[in-house]
Every structure is written in C-alpha cells, then in structure tokens.
Write an enzyme that holds these catalytic residues in place. Structure first.
Site, PDB file in Angstrom:
ATOM      1  N   GLY A  45      10.550  46.509  -2.583  1.00  0.00           N
ATOM      2  CA  GLY A  45       9.535  47.642  -2.437  1.00  0.00           C
ATOM      3  C   GLY A  45       7.959  47.133  -3.025  1.00  0.00           C
ATOM      4  CD  GLN A  50       4.195  47.765  -7.540  1.00  0.00           C
ATOM      5  OE1 GLN A  50       4.710  48.069  -6.580  1.00  0.00           O
ATOM      6  NE2 GLN A  50       4.924  47.005  -8.558  1.00  0.00           N
ATOM      7  CB  CYS A  92       8.837  47.107 -12.442  1.00  0.00           C
ATOM      8  SG  CYS A  92       7.024  47.693 -11.602  1.00  0.00           S
ATOM      9  CG  LEU A  93       7.806  42.986  -7.597  1.00  0.00           C
ATOM     10  CD1 LEU A  93       7.498  42.907  -5.891  1.00  0.00           C
ATOM     11  CD2 LEU A  93       8.748  41.903  -7.523  1.00  0.00           C
ATOM     12  CG  HIS A 134      10.481  51.448  -8.793  1.00  0.00           C
ATOM     13  ND1 HIS A 134      11.277  51.065  -9.925  1.00  0.00           N
ATOM     14  CD2 HIS A 134       9.777  50.822  -8.602  1.00  0.00           C
ATOM     15  CE1 HIS A 134      10.382  50.123 -10.542  1.00  0.00           C
ATOM     16  NE2 HIS A 134       9.264  50.150  -9.779  1.00  0.00           N
ATOM     17  CD  GLU A 135       8.288  50.521  -4.755  1.00  0.00           C
ATOM     18  OE1 GLU A 135       6.848  50.391  -5.234  1.00  0.00           O
ATOM     19  OE2 GLU A 135       9.152  49.813  -5.021  1.00  0.00           O
ATOM     20  CG  HIS A 138       4.882  51.833  -8.747  1.00  0.00           C
ATOM     21  ND1 HIS A 138       4.317  51.251  -9.972  1.00  0.00           N
ATOM     22  CD2 HIS A 138       5.805  51.181  -8.455  1.00  0.00           C
ATOM     23  CE1 HIS A 138       5.173  50.383 -10.565  1.00  0.00           C
ATOM     24  NE2 HIS A 138       6.092  50.022  -9.287  1.00  0.00           N
TER      25      HIS A 138
HETATM   26  O1  K1U Z   1       8.027  48.401  -7.261  1.00  0.00           O
HETATM   27  C1  K1U Z   1       8.373  47.168  -7.398  1.00  0.00           C
HETATM   28  O2  K1U Z   1       7.896  46.715  -8.645  1.00  0.00           O
HETATM   29  C2  K1U Z   1       9.266  46.456  -6.564  1.00  0.00           C
HETATM   30  C3  K1U Z   1      10.651  46.635  -7.353  1.00  0.00           C
HETATM   31  C4  K1U Z   1      11.558  47.854  -6.814  1.00  0.00           C
HETATM   32  C5  K1U Z   1      12.921  47.935  -7.069  1.00  0.00           C
HETATM   33  C6  K1U Z   1      13.710  47.095  -7.336  1.00  0.00           C
HETATM   34  C7  K1U Z   1      14.993  47.653  -7.842  1.00  0.00           C
HETATM   35  C8  K1U Z   1      15.163  48.886  -8.252  1.00  0.00           C
HETATM   36  C9  K1U Z   1      14.067  49.727  -8.310  1.00  0.00           C
HETATM   37  C10 K1U Z   1      12.999  49.433  -7.679  1.00  0.00           C
HETATM   38  C11 K1U Z   1      11.116  45.255  -7.098  1.00  0.00           C
HETATM   39  O3  K1U Z   1      11.481  44.887  -5.776  1.00  0.00           O
HETATM   40  S1  K1U Z   1      11.852  44.426  -8.241  1.00  0.00           S
HETATM   41  C12 K1U Z   1      12.735  42.731  -7.505  1.00  0.00           C
HETATM   42  C13 K1U Z   1      14.134  43.241  -7.192  1.00  0.00           C
HETATM   43  O4  K1U Z   1      14.787  44.093  -7.533  1.00  0.00           O
HETATM   44  C14 K1U Z   1      14.758  42.328  -6.243  1.00  0.00           C
HETATM   45  C15 K1U Z   1      14.378  41.304  -5.487  1.00  0.00           C
HETATM   46  C16 K1U Z   1      14.889  40.418  -4.540  1.00  0.00           C
HETATM   47  C17 K1U Z   1      15.970  40.932  -3.896  1.00  0.00           C
HETATM   48  C18 K1U Z   1      16.712  42.116  -4.444  1.00  0.00           C
HETATM   49  C19 K1U Z   1      15.942  42.723  -5.362  1.00  0.00           C
HETATM   50 ZN    ZN Z   2       7.688  48.757  -9.665  1.00  0.00          ZN
END
Ligand code: K1U
Ligand code: ZN
Length: 177
Positions: A45, A50, A92-93, A134-135, A138
C-alpha cells in the site's frame, strides 16, 4: 516514475490531507507513479502524503498469489467497521524496518471514487482490511506508531531521526565525489 518516500518524522506525514477534487492528468500520473513506487519498494500500500502530496489518494495491492490486483482509492471513507478485532503485524514504508502488532477491526467496508470517477464500495478482510485502514490513517496524519505507548514510539522516532541523518550524510558524500 518512482518517487522518493518520506521518512518519519516529517510534518507532511502528520497533516490531515485535503480531498481530491477534479480527476485530471496530474492525478492519473500521481496514481500511476505511486503504484510504481509501491511495487518497487516493495510494499502492499502507499498513501499520497508518503510521497509528499497531502491529498486523499491511496494505492494498494495485497494480492498474494496470482495476478496483480492494483487498486486506486480517491477520497476513501470507512462506511462500516466490524466489532470483531484482529491483530496484524504492521510495517510502514515511511518507518523502514520497524514492525509492531496492531489491533484493528477485522473487516471494513470502504467507499471511494475510482480513476474513472465512478463510486466504488468493497468489504475488505485480512491483510486488505489492515492495509486499507493503515492507508486511510495516513490521510488523517496518523501512523501505526501512534497506536503504541510513548516510550516505544519515541524509541522508533529516534531511530528514524538517526537513519535520516545517516542518509543525508551519505547523499552529501556522494555529491562531493
Ligand atoms: O503505507 C505503507 O507504508 C505501506 C505498508 C502497508 C502495510 C503493510 C502491512 C500492514 C499494514 C500496512 C507496506 O506495504 S509495508 C511492506 C509490507 O508489508 C510488505 C512488503 C512486501 C510484501 C508484503 C508486505
Ligand atoms: Zn505506512
């Protein structure tokens, strides 16, 4: 085009974002760039703040196996949240390499506008439900660490400040070469 992802702490990640008005070429380009940025990260996401754009726009793809399922959500709104709560590990990225178990409603029904201007509605469960909440957080200036106690939150914030200082130092050294 892959856009740089802001790292916490940053005032743009704490702001309540403004609604999207017109769906124009700039918005379509932003959504396309956000999907490219999310897949490259990799993530499941990404919310517009972001990448430094404080508008109510989210992209997601939580499909595990099989074909990609990219979603672009303009002005998303939670219409219904289940009473049942589930716990999921979140990342979270904008807060790299930090994870925490967060409790949220297990299922949510979300309404949004798509890139064609059509109204859409879908009930999300599992990782999709965690991610969409989560999004949307944000877009309201809320990060998953805001659900943690002050000590854990402060510890993670200090790590991110250090990471940002190190990245700035590396960038300056690369320019000097
Ligand atoms: O919003 C963001 O920072 C993105 C975030 C979203 C998220 C992931 C997990 C739980 C809640 C919200 C991410 O994508 S973090 C990376 C991640 O979880 C992931 C990366 C590659 C494959 C699978 C998951
Ligand atoms: Zn995030």
């Amino acid at each position: 085009m892959i856009r740089p992802i802001l790292i916490h702490p940053d005032p743009r990640l704490k702001k309540r974002c403004d609604p999207v008005g017109e769906i124009d070429d700039d918005l379509r380009k932003l959504a396309h760039d956000m999907l490219e940025t999310m897949y490259a990260a990799p993530g499941v996401g990404l919310a517009a703040p972001q990448v430094g754009v404080t508008r109510r726009l989210v992209v997601m793809d939580c499909a595990k196996d099989g074909p990609a399922e990219p979603l672009v959500l303009i002005n998303p709104q939670i219409l219904h949240a289940s009473e049942r709560i589930s716990t999921h590990e979140e990342g979270c990225l904008s807060i790299p390499e930090q994870y925490a178990e967060i409790e949220r409603p297990a299922e949510v029904t979300v309404g949004w506008t798509d890139l064609d201007g059509a109204s859409r509605e879908r009930t999300f469960a599992g990782l999709w439900a965690t991610c969409v909440q989560h999004e949307i957080d944000h877009l309201n200036g809320r990060l998953f660490i805001d659900y943690l106690g002050p000590l854990k939150r402060q510890m993670i914030t200090r790590k991110m400040e250090k990471l940002k200082r190190e990245r700035a130092r590396t960038a300056r050294a690369e320019v000097a070469l």
